[in-house]
Structure formats: structure tokens, C-alpha cells
Design a protein around this motif. Structure first.
Motif, PDB file in Angstrom:
ATOM      1  N   CYS A 112       0.839  -1.191   0.000  1.00 51.06           N
ATOM      2  CA  CYS A 112       0.000   0.000   0.000  1.00 51.06           C
ATOM      3  C   CYS A 112       0.881   1.252   0.000  1.00 51.06           C
ATOM      4  O   CYS A 112       1.826   1.328   0.770  1.00 51.06           O
ATOM      5  N   PRO A 113       0.572   2.219  -0.874  1.00 53.67           N
ATOM      6  CA  PRO A 113       1.383   3.446  -0.899  1.00 53.67           C
ATOM      7  C   PRO A 113       1.403   4.172   0.454  1.00 53.67           C
ATOM      8  O   PRO A 113       2.339   4.916   0.744  1.00 53.67           O
ATOM      9  N   HIS A 158      -1.696  -4.838  -0.370  1.00 57.38           N
ATOM     10  CA  HIS A 158      -2.974  -5.025  -1.058  1.00 57.38           C
ATOM     11  C   HIS A 158      -2.875  -6.265  -1.948  1.00 57.38           C
ATOM     12  O   HIS A 158      -1.933  -6.399  -2.725  1.00 57.38           O
ATOM     13  N   CYS A 172      -9.180   1.497   1.363  1.00 60.76           N
ATOM     14  CA  CYS A 172      -8.013   2.003   2.099  1.00 60.76           C
ATOM     15  C   CYS A 172      -7.890   3.515   1.893  1.00 60.76           C
ATOM     16  O   CYS A 172      -8.392   4.057   0.911  1.00 60.76           O
ATOM     17  N   CYS A 195      -5.497   4.978   0.794  1.00 58.38           N
ATOM     18  CA  CYS A 195      -4.757   5.225  -0.451  1.00 58.38           C
ATOM     19  C   CYS A 195      -5.691   5.185  -1.669  1.00 58.38           C
ATOM     20  O   CYS A 195      -5.264   5.452  -2.788  1.00 58.38           O
ATOM     21  N   MET A 214      -6.485  -5.986   2.227  1.00 64.62           N
ATOM     22  CA  MET A 214      -5.105  -5.782   2.663  1.00 64.62           C
ATOM     23  C   MET A 214      -4.715  -6.782   3.740  1.00 64.62           C
ATOM     24  O   MET A 214      -5.495  -7.064   4.646  1.00 64.62           O
TER      25      MET A 214
HETATM   26 ZN   LIG Z   1      -3.729   1.227   0.708  1.00 63.68          ZN
END
Ligand SMILES: [Zn+2]
Length: 412
Positions: free
Chosen positions: A247-248, A254, A310, A312, A318
Motif C-alpha cells: 500500500c502506498p 494489497h 483504504c 490510499c 489488505m
Molecule cells: Zn492502501
């Protein structure tokens, strides 16, 4: 050209719709085309397998079964449709062979293109690929995607650390693909060569193939002045980068749910555990052709973090970053732990070379000062739950690794 954006940021409803369609197709496909699965599934009403929830009705698939299927007994396609094979880990007994059709190679590439997009890797990057090009999946996986975006690819492969550093300098490498512990070895050799790694043009690293701690990540990022991404992957699921990406926002990994279904089970009973609870990851690949796997026991230890959207923007579920593998789990005086737990403590004390010997007791040997022993022992006791024997040795004494690091030694 494949554009990953739409699929990465697809709404949950759409992801699940594709997931369920592909699951139904995959179950039917393996039943019709794999003698192994036809036998395994013969007493099950497959019309009842409609969603991820229903997977519980199916038996688990094990690595042992894949080993027994050598060379191609589990393939669902005739040999003339196979375009390559890769091999999965394990050093003893029959190798585990994973066959690919053209569609599978494309799928591998497309999953990695999703990962590249999230890492911000583009055609302007110079990508140095340090995992081996061979039967292990690392080198080629990165290559397929790097080549597809017309980046400047340096397919240098494994080993020869001095050359790796020379190339990074001379070609202006911006992205390094490597096993997670390799950058620290690179930093040591660069020191010997008088190269300051923080001055290299490197800006990103894609690191995987072994569990690695947040403390190790902090060390790598500050030393090299880069952003280091965790790239998970398993040959049995198609190779590096296929199952998902970090995930960023760094909340976890993810899972590309339109291609894979993840369950978490109790490693002893094989029963599903609740979200948030740790267990063994079980994967079902629903977009592969030569050898899709239903409920494959990966040996990886993690937990579901969230199934909601999320922060993001991604709606694919996740999981936590992989903490360890079931083979590496140590049980000592009733306490379960993984090498990465001890690594976290050691890195927080500035130690980056160590080994753990498990025999009558637990012995942790690390490169560093004698006077740190007391504090490290106290922190391991607090964080992991027991006090190991600690031994400090001078810098440079312990074995160095250019591939996967082997830090857990079982003795006696
Ligand atoms: Zn994320």
C-alpha cells in the motif's frame, strides 16, 4: 498496452464480481483439465462454489502435492501450450515446477505493471535487476514488466556486488530490484570501495523474497536515501509481484483480489481464523491457465488487516507484511517467534548482521559491541518474550549473502 490504473482502483463491487466469475471458471477448468483436481474434488458439489466464502468447502493443496506432481502432472494444458517453466524453493527432494502459458506470462507482467505504477516506476527509469535469471522466478518477473514499459533495463542478475555498484554509478541506476537483505551487503561493499551509496542516483528499491522488518527498511532507506517497497510473491502463484503490492500509505499489502483469493488459516488445524488474527496464508489463483491452484498453503505467516476501502484509494483487501514462514517458526519455552522478530530488536540497536542458532537453547550471535548485550537481551525479552543467549562478534565475521539470507540455523 496494458493500463493498470483502472483495475488497481476498481470499486469493490466490480472486483468481487470479477473474482466470483473467475473463481467459478477456475474450479470448472481445473476439474475438467487436471486429473489431480478431478480426483481431489470428486466428492464435492462444485456448483456450490460461487464465492470466496464457499472455498472452505474445498480441501487445501500442499507443496508436497506439487512436488509429487513433478514434472507436469498438475498442468491443465497440453505441453505444446506451455511457453516456459519456473521452479519454486526447497532444496531437497523433487523440484516444484510451475508451468506457464503465454497468457500466464502476460498475467505475471500485468500484475507487476500494477506494482510499478504504484511505485511510480516509468520508462524514464534505469532498472537494475539483481535476482538471478534462471529457474527461480525473480529475475525474469522484473524483466518482463521493465521491458514492457521501455525502461532502461540492466539485467545483471545475482552476485558480483562490486560490479553491481560500478553499474549503478556508471549507468545511473534509479530502481534496484533485489532480495530484501541485499542492499545492506551492497552498502558494506560500497564502503570498502569508497562509494557513498546515498550519493547514487537510486531513488527506489523493490525488495522481497524474504520477510524483512520495518527497522531494516528504515536502515536501508536512510542509508541509500531511497524509498524501499515490499514486493511479495510466490512462484506457485506465478512469481514475484503477482499476488499484490505494498500500500502506498504503508498500511500493509494489497492483494489483487480480481486475480487471487486469500484466506488465513490456523497452520495446525487448517481452519480459517478471524480477520486480524495471525495464521498461514492460503492462496487461490483465479486468473491463471497452465496450473491454477485452489487453496494453496503458502507457509507464509500474516493476517487480514482490512477488507474496506483504504486511505490510499485502493479497494483490494489488505494483509500485513509477511512476518515469517511456517518453516522458520521457532517455539521456545512456549513462545512462538520468527527470525524477523529478533531482527527488529537488533536493527533498533544498529545491528544488521546476525544469526540465530536454535538447539538446546536459543543463541543470537551478532556483529557489534559487547556492551550492547545487556540492552539487546532486555529488549528481546520484552518484545519477543524470552531471553536468548547473546554473543557479540567483531564486524565482518559472519557470513554474507547475495541472495536470500540464511540467518536461522537449527543445530543438534
Ligand atoms: Zn492502501
Amino acid at each position: 498496452m496494458y493500463n493498470p490504473e483502472k483495475e488497481v482502483y476498481a470499486p469493490k463491487k466490480e472486483i468481487i464480481k470479477i473474482q466470483e466469475k473467475r473463481l467459478r471458471e477456475t474450479v470448472k477448468f481445473v476439474y475438467e483439465n487436471s486429473p489431480f483436481y478431478r480426483e481431489k474434488l470428486k466428492d464435492i458439489d462444485l456448483d456450490k462454489i460461487k464465492s470466496a466464502e464457499d472455498l472452505e468447502k474445498l480441501p487445501l493443496t500442499t507443496k508436497e502435492e506439487l512436488r509429487n506432481a513433478y514434472p507436469l502432472k498438475m498442468s491443465c494444458v497440453p505441453k505444446d501450450r506451455i511457453v516456459r517453466v519456473q521452479m519454486s524453493g526447497g532444496t531437497t527432494g523433487q523440484p516444484v515446477i510451475i508451468p506457464y502459458t503465454r497468457k500466464d506470462v502476460n498475467q505475471w507482467k500485468e500484475m507487476l505493471l500494477r506494482d510499478f505504477m504504484l511505485a511510480g516506476i516509468t520508462s524514464r527509469d534505469v532498472i537494475q535487476i539483481t535476482p538471478a535469471f534462471g529457474l527461480w522466478n525473480g529475475g525474469f518477473g522484473f524483466h518482463f514488466a521493465a521491458d514492457a514499459i521501455d525502461a532502461f533495463v540492466i539485467p545483471i542478475g545475482a552476485g558480483n556486488t562490486r560490479n553491481q555498484i560500478k553499474f549503478m554509478k556508471d549507468f545511473g541506476t534509479t530502481v534496484l530490484c533485489a532480495t530484501a537483505s541485499y542492499p545492506l551487503r551492497i552498502a558494506e561493499v560500497a564502503d570498502e570501495m569508497g562509494v557513498d551509496v546515498s550519493e547514487l542516483p537510486l531513488s527506489k528499491m523493490l525488495l522481497g523474497a524474504e520477510p524483512w522488518s520495518e527497522e531494516m527498511r528504515r536502515k536501508i532507506e536512510s542509508k541509500f536515501n531511497v524509498r524501499a517497497f515490499d514486493i511479495p510473491g510466490l512462484t506457485e502463484m506465478g512469481g514475484v509481484g503477482t499476488i499484490g503490492f505494498e500500500c502506498p500509505e504503508r498500511n500493509g499489502i494489497h492483494i489483487w483480489e480480481d486475480n487471487y483469493i486469500v484466506e488465513v488459516v490456523d497452520p495446525e488445524t487448517g481452519e480459517r481464523v478471524e480477520d486480524g488474527e495471525e495464521g498461514e496464508i492460503v492462496y487461490t489463483s483465479i486468473n491463471r491457465e497452465a496450473m491454477p491452484l485452489l487453496r494453496y498453503r503458502s507457509g507464509e505467516i500474516s493476517a487480514v488487516v482490512s477488507r474496506e476501502k483504504c486511505e490510499c484509494g485502493i479497494e483490494h483487501m489488505m494483509i500485513k507484511r509477511i512476518r515469517g514462514r511456517t518453516d522458520d517458526m521457532v517455539i521456545y519455552k512456549g513462545v512462538k517467534f520468527y527470525p524477523s522478530d529478533i531482527e527488529s530488536v537488533l536493527f533498533s540497536h544498529g545491528v544488521s548482521n546476525y544469526k540465530i542458532e536454535v538447539g538446546n537453547g536459543i543463541r543470537v550471535i551478532f556483529e557489534g559491541d559487547q556492551d550492547k548485550i545487556h540492552e539487546i537481551a532486555r529488549d528481546i525479552k520484552e518484545f519477543v518474550g524470552f531471553k536468548p543467549k547473546l554473543e557479540a562478534v567483531p564486524f565482518g565475521v559472519l557470513e554474507r549473502f547475495e541472495g536470500k539470507a540464511k540467518r536461522l540455523i537449527r543445530v543438534g
